[in-house]
Scaffold this active site. Structure first.
Site, PDB file in Angstrom:
ATOM      1  N   GLY D  14       0.739  -1.203   0.163  1.00 40.82           N
ATOM      2  CA  GLY D  14      -0.031   0.059  -0.102  1.00 40.82           C
ATOM      3  C   GLY D  14       0.847   1.257   0.070  1.00 40.82           C
ATOM      4  O   GLY D  14       1.949   1.294   0.334  1.00 40.82           O
ATOM      5  N   SER D 120       5.546  -7.810   1.236  1.00 34.63           N
ATOM      6  CA  SER D 120       6.688  -7.602   0.437  1.00 34.63           C
ATOM      7  C   SER D 120       8.058  -8.101   1.172  1.00 34.63           C
ATOM      8  O   SER D 120       8.589  -8.665   0.380  1.00 34.63           O
ATOM      9  CB  SER D 120       6.766  -6.136   0.055  1.00 34.63           C
ATOM     10  OG  SER D 120       5.534  -5.631  -0.549  1.00 34.63           O
ATOM     11  N   THR D 140       4.929   0.142   6.736  1.00 34.59           N
ATOM     12  CA  THR D 140       3.822   0.033   7.066  1.00 34.59           C
ATOM     13  C   THR D 140       3.309   0.902   7.655  1.00 34.59           C
ATOM     14  O   THR D 140       3.719   1.585   8.782  1.00 34.59           O
ATOM     15  CB  THR D 140       3.492  -1.329   7.816  1.00 34.59           C
ATOM     16  OG1 THR D 140       2.152  -1.122   8.262  1.00 34.59           O
ATOM     17  CG2 THR D 140       4.429  -1.665   8.765  1.00 34.59           C
ATOM     18  N   ILE D 141       1.971   1.653   7.253  1.00 38.32           N
ATOM     19  CA  ILE D 141       1.511   2.901   8.013  1.00 38.32           C
ATOM     20  C   ILE D 141       0.686   2.204   9.347  1.00 38.32           C
ATOM     21  O   ILE D 141       0.853   3.345  10.206  1.00 38.32           O
ATOM     22  CB  ILE D 141       0.189   3.315   7.038  1.00 38.32           C
ATOM     23  CG1 ILE D 141       0.179   4.735   7.094  1.00 38.32           C
ATOM     24  CG2 ILE D 141      -0.987   2.661   7.185  1.00 38.32           C
ATOM     25  CD1 ILE D 141      -0.230   5.233   6.018  1.00 38.32           C
ATOM     26  N   GLY D 185      -6.175   0.213  10.842  1.00 39.51           N
ATOM     27  CA  GLY D 185      -5.808  -0.672  11.730  1.00 39.51           C
ATOM     28  C   GLY D 185      -6.335  -1.934  12.135  1.00 39.51           C
ATOM     29  O   GLY D 185      -7.313  -2.002  12.799  1.00 39.51           O
ATOM     30  N   GLN D 289      -5.674   8.892   5.193  1.00 41.26           N
ATOM     31  CA  GLN D 289      -4.558   8.626   6.120  1.00 41.26           C
ATOM     32  C   GLN D 289      -3.323   7.992   5.408  1.00 41.26           C
ATOM     33  O   GLN D 289      -2.252   8.099   5.978  1.00 41.26           O
ATOM     34  CB  GLN D 289      -4.753   7.397   7.180  1.00 41.26           C
ATOM     35  CG  GLN D 289      -5.904   7.712   8.022  1.00 41.26           C
ATOM     36  CD  GLN D 289      -6.653   6.508   8.716  1.00 41.26           C
ATOM     37  OE1 GLN D 289      -6.186   5.953   9.662  1.00 41.26           O
ATOM     38  NE2 GLN D 289      -7.787   6.142   7.978  1.00 41.26           N
TER      39      GLN D 289
END
Lengths: 362, 362, 362, 362
Positions: D14, D120, D140-141, D185, D289
Site C-alpha cells: 500500500g 513484500s 507499513t502505515i 488498523g 490516512q
C-alpha cells in the site's frame, strides 16, 4: 478577425501561489473547449525575447493545481522595451520588443496570455499598443491591483502570515512580550491588514496610515493595564512613521527585499522596547509568504482566471485583463487595470478592525 | 516515606509546544490514578518565591492537550537562588530558596514537578539538594538535553521550520535564488539539522560544525553548473565560521534573541550574494518556532512525560528527571540529565545528510 | 427610537468555523464603539426560552478569534414557535415565543443578534414580525443562503475537503484506483464544487445536476485510456442519479447525517467498481468539515459580520441580515435573505470546471 | 564478494507517506557515496516479473522528498512466487521467481532494495533464500512490524487522524454529541492509540483489547454526569467486541477496505446511540490516512532508511532489513523483522492513556 489557432502563455514578476493553477486552466481550456494549441514561454519576458518556448499539452499540466511556483519559470527583471544588455563592456538598455513580436509570429502565436503584476501588465499593455493580441491575468501577492476584487496568491500569503500570528500568540501570552511580525507590502498594506485582523493582532502598521509611535506605545501600555500583558504587532514592510523618519528612501524599486537595511520590524522593535520596557521579538516572514501550496480559494480563483483568459482571447478581448467582480470574472481594459489599489483608511475593514480594538497608530 | 497527598507543578523557561499536555497529564494522573491533589504554581519560580498558586482539577485542564503555551505562565528570568531584587535603588541578587521551601510547606506540597530546560532543571537539582522532593520533566525546543532521546516541543519546532523550507522551495525554484532560513539553536543545531534534512535543504550550518564559507559557495556554484539554479540554506542562529569570524561574542546567555545584531542569516546572505552573484533572501522564523499547537508526536510524548512524572513522585524518585529511552520513559538522576547533547558530526544523521548531498560547509 | 443599551446574541443551528469570531466582534464593537452592554444567550433559542444568559465582556471573548465551535453553545432543534415539550407523557409542541420576549424584556435587551442558518433566520424573522428588534448574521457551512456572496465557515469547510482530496491524490495515483470523497451538501453542492475544482477532482456530483452513472463510467474509462489510471470523485451527500434512483427519500429534514443508510458514497462506489472494474475506496468526511480553526478568510468575514451586525442594530436595521456584497457588508431584509442559493449549472464556475475536464455526469 | 555496481529498488504494498523520500535517499547515497548506479523497478514486483525498469539518477529524484505517493508506483497484489495468470480461461497461480532472477541478472543488478510491509518483506525473504542479494526497508502505515521502533508513514497517518479528532472536538463540544472516528488498523491499533491520545479522545477501541460496549456506554454516561456533554470515540477498523460479535469474519486479507460491510464505525455508532440516547456521528477517514506530504519526522526517518539500506547493500547485509533502534539504524535479519508488533495492553502508553482518563472498554 483571424481565427485563433495557437495561444502563448508566460508568467512574469515574483513567484505567487496559484500560477500553476492558472497555467493548467489555460492549457486545458484551450485544448478541450476550443481545440487550440498552447505554447509556454519560459522565464517570462526573457523567454519571449530569446525565443525559449515549449509546447504544452494536458500531460504537461497534470497534477500541478496544488503546486506552488510556476512550471514556466519567471523573472522580475526582463523588460523587452528596456532590455538590459552589455555593450562595449557597459550596461545598456535596448528595445527588444520587435524581436518578441517576430518570435510570436515565428511560432504562429495568435494570442498571448500574460500572467503578471503591474510591471508585467504594463509591458503587456505596451505590446498591445503595438498590435500584439494580448490578454492579462492579474497576479500580485499584495492584492494591490485595482479593477479586480482579489488577485490570486493573496489569500495564500494572508494564510501563511495568519498562521505565524497564531503561533506567536501562544508564546506572547506565556511570556508577556511584544511580538512583531514583519510581512510583505511595500506600497499597500493588504497582507498586514488581513492577517492582522484574522490573527487577532493588537497593532497593525501599514503604508496607507502613517503611524505615531507614541500612540502605539500608549495602546500597548493600556493593554498591560487591563491585564493583557502581551501584544502582537503586524507591520507591512512599507509602513512609515508620521513625520516620515521611518521612510527608507533607498526602497525605490518595487521588489520585496527583507534583507536590506535590517528591516522596519527591527527598527520598531528597538523603539518599542525602549518606550514600553517590554521584551520584544521579531519574525521576518520574507519569501515564505510567496511559497507553498495555494489555498483552496486561490486555486479556484486561479482556475477561473486561466479559463476566462482563454475565453477572452477567443472572444477577441485584446488589451484587456480578466478581473474578479464577484461573483463574475469579466474583461477590463488593461489601462484601467494597472492602477494601484490601496487600503482605504475609512473603509469598512479598517473600521471593523478598529471596532475590535486594533490600533493603527493613527 | 511519608505518603504523598498534594503535588505542585510549575513550568519554567521559554515557551514550548506541549507544556499544556504535560500539565494536563500530571493533573489527570494524580487525581485519577493516585487520588492526589495538584497545585499549579504560576509563572514558574516567580510564583514559587511569591506564593502565587492555584488548585488544579480536571476541569482546569479540560480541552488543553492541543493548545500551545502554558496555562500556568512561565518566565525565563527568576532564579530563587539568585533572585533579582531592588535594594537601595540598586539591582541586587538574593537567595530566596528558603522562602520557596516555606511556601511549599504552607501549601502541604509533598512533591514538586518542575517542567523546564537546563536552567530550570538546575534549580530543581539545587532544591533537591536542600531536601525538596522534586521531579523534573525535560523541556527544550532545542532537543539539547542529554539522557533523553527527545524533548517535547522539538518535533513541533522542526515541523514549523520544515514547512517554511517547503514554502521557500517553490519560490527559490521559480526565481533561481538563494533562500536562507535562520532557525533557533544557539549551542546545538538539532532544529537546523532535522528541518534541513526533512525540507531537502542544500546547505545546513550548525554550531557543532564550524563552516568554511568558501566551501558553501563552491557547493552552490556546483549545483548551478548541474542546472539546479537555486539553493536553500538553513542556518542555526549559533552557527559560526571556521576561524571564528562569525562568532558573536555578545551571546553569552542562552536566550533566543533574533533581533540583536542583525542576525547571522543576514550576515551570511550578504557574503553569499558577493561570492555567488545570486540574489539572496532571508527569513528569520524567530518565536514562531516556539508557538502553535504541538504535533501529535509531541502531544503523546508530553502526555507520557506528565503521567510518568507523577508515577516518579509517587515512587519516590526525587532528584530525578523522566527521560525517553525509546520505547520507555524512565527516571534518570538530574545530575546526569542536565548535560548538553550536541549534534555529533560523525553521527548517522549527519552522515545520511551528507549522503543525500547536503553540505555542512566543512 | 429608543436608545439601545444592551444587545443579546445567540448562535443557532449546526456548528460552523467562525462563530466565535462573530461573537467576539459583536462584543468588542458594542463595548468599544457604542458603549453598549452585551448578553450571551446560551445554547441558541433553548437559552432564550429558558432564560439562560450570561453577560459578555472583552475578557469573555479574548483569544477566541481562531477557535472553532461557539462559546455560547448551540442546538439545532429548539424552535420557540414550535417548542417540543412532554405533555401527559406525550411529545407535544407549544409556542413559547412570548416567553422569549418576556425574557428579553427582563434582561433589558434592546437588540437581538441571531447568528444562524435558514432555520434560525426564519425564527428571527418571526420574532421580528412580533416586534422584536432583531438582526441576523448568515451562518451556513453549505453557502446556500441567497443575498450574501459568501457565508462564513464555508471557506473552512472547503479547505478541509480540499486537503482530503490532496491526500487522496497521491494514493490514487500510486494505486490506480477510484477514490471517492463524500462531502456535505444535502440541497446545494457548493462544498463539492469548490473543493472538487480546488483539489483537481475528475468527477463532481452535486444535487443541482442529476447525473447519469454511465457517463461517469465513460469519463473514468476515457481517462484510463489516456494513461491516467486513477480518478477522484467528489460527491455531495445530496447528489442524485438521473431518473431518481439514487434519491434517498428518507432525508426529509435538513440535517447532516452521514451515518444513516450507508451513504451515497458507498452506493456509488459499489456501482463504479462494477462498471469500471477498478478498485474503489470511500472517505466520508462527516463533521470534520464543521470543525477546526476557521481559515483566515472566514475569520475576517466573521469579524466583519459581527461588527456590522452591531452597526445594524444601532442604526435600527431590524428585520435585516448583514450580507456580503463584495466588497461591502450591507443590511438586507430577512425576507429576501433566507431563500436558498443553489449552484447554477450554467454559471461560470461549473463552466470553468468543465473546461478543465471535470465531469458532472450530465 | 563481488563488487556492487548496480542497485535495483522497488516499492511494494500500500501507499505510504515517505516512499519517495526513501527512493531519493537510495539514489543519492548510491551515486554520491558509492558511485553505484540505481535502477527503479516499476509497480513493485509486477515490474520485476515483467521487466519494467528505468534508470534513476539525481535528476529523477529531485524535489520529491516532500511528496506523497511513490514515483515508482506500487501494487499490493503481485507475488512472484504465486503470480496470478489466466490459463485456459481460468485464474491460476504460477511461480515466476526465476523469471525475476533472470531479469535482475539481465540488468546486472547486484543488490535489490525492497521497500515494503510484511507481505513484500516476506517475498524479499524468499528471494534471499534463493540467493538474491536483497535488503529490506520496513514500510507499513500501521507501525505493526517488530524489530523496528517505528515504520515511516506512521507518524503522518497519526497526524492526519489527530487533525480530524481536533476538528471533531469543536463540533462535539458545541453540540453535545458522540463523534466517532474510524481509522486504519486491522490487526494492530497503533494509529487509533496514538491519534486518540494525541487528540484527547475519550474512548479508544483497538483489536488488541476486546471491548465491552456496556463499559463504553458507562464511561460516556459518567462523562455526561460530570458535565462533559460530548465524547470522542476513536475506533481501529479491526476492533472487536468481547465475545466476538463485532468480529467481521470476511476480513481475511490484510487490506484496508473501508467500503465493505458498512464499517465498524457505523455499527458502534448505532449501538451507542441506543444505549446513551445521544446523537452520534461517524467519520471514516479511509485512504486519506495514506496520502499527503509526509511529516518532517517521516521524511527524516525515510531518508535515514534509504541511505542505510544502500550502506547495508554495500556492506553485504543481504537477507536483512534496516531497522530503527533509537537513535541508530541497524540491519536485522528479515526472519526476525517480519513478525507483527501489537499494542501491549499492559505497556506504558496504554497505561498513560488510562491515567489521563481514556477508556478502552475493558
Amino acid at each position: 478577425m483571424k481565427a485563433i489557432k495557437r495561444i502563448g502563455v508566460l508568467t512574469g514578476g515574483g513567484d505567487c501561489p496559484g500560477l500553476n493553477a492558472v497555467i493548467r486552466a489555460v492549457v486545458k481550456t484551450a485544448i478541450r473547449r476550443y481545440n487550440v494549441e498552447v505554447v509556454g514561454i519560459i522565464n517570462g519576458f526573457h523567454g519571449l525575447v530569446n525565443d525559449v518556448m515549449v509546447p504544452l499539452n494536458e500531460e504537461s499540466v497534470a497534477g500541478i493545481v496544488h503546486r506552488g511556483g510556476t512550471i514556466l519559470g519567471t523573472t522580475n527583471r526582463d523588460n523587452p522595451f528596456r532590455y538590459a544588455v552589455e555593450k562595449d563592456g557597459e550596461l545598456a538598455f535596448e528595445d527588444r520588443s520587435e524581436q518578441c513580436i517576430q518570435n510570436l509570429r515565428k511560432h504562429n502565436i495568435d494570442g498571448l496570455i500574460v500572467i503578471g503584476g503591474d510591471g508585467s501588465l504594463n509591458i503587456a499593455h505596451q505590446f498591445h499598443a503595438k498590435g500584439v493580441p494580448v490578454v492579462g491575468v492579474p497576479k500580485t501577492i499584495d492584492n494591490d491591483l485595482s479593477s479586480t476584487d482579489y488577485t490570486f496568491g493573496f489569500d495564500s500569503a494572508v494564510t501563511t502570515a495568519t498562521e505565524a500570528i497564531d503561533k506567536l500568540h501562544t508564546t506572547a501570552e506565556s511570556h508577556h512580550r511584544i511580538m512583531i511580525l514583519e510581512v510583505m507590502g511595500r506600497y499597500a498594506g493588504w497582507i498586514a491588514l488581513y492577517s492582522g485582523v484574522a490573527g487577532g493582532a493588537d497593532v497593525i502598521l501599514i503604508p496607507e496610515i502613517p503611524f505615531d509611535l507614541g500612540k502605539v506605545c500608549d495602546h500597548i501600555r493600556a493593554r498591560n493595564e487591563r491585564g493583557r500583558k502581551f501584544s502582537i504587532v503586524v507591520i507591512a514592510e512599507g509602513a512609515s512613521e508620521k513625520g516620515g523618519e521611518m521612510v527608507v528612501q533607498q526602497r525605490v524599486e518595487k521588489s520585496h527585499d527583507p534583507i536590506r537595511l535590517g528591516g522596519i520590524g527591527q527598527e520598531i522593535a528597538h523603539k518599542l522596547e525602549l518606550c514600553t520596557q517590554m521584551e520584544t521579538r521579531v519574525t521576518v516572514l520574507g519569501h515564505v509568504q510567496r511559497g507553498g501550496s495555494p489555498t483552496s480559494a486561490d486555486r479556484i480563483l486561479s482556475t477561473r482566471y486561466g479559463s476566462s483568459a482563454v475565453d477572452a482571447v477567443m472572444a477577441g478581448y485584446f488589451g484587456h485583463m480578466v478581473a474578479l467582480r464577484t461573483p463574475k470574472i469579466v474583461p477590463v481594459p488593461l489601462t484601467e487595470a494597472i492602477e494601484m489599489k490601496k487600503v482605504n483608511p475609512q473603509g469598512q475593514l479598517v473600521q471593523a478592525a478598529k471596532a475590535v480594538g486594533i490600533s493603527f497608530g493613527d
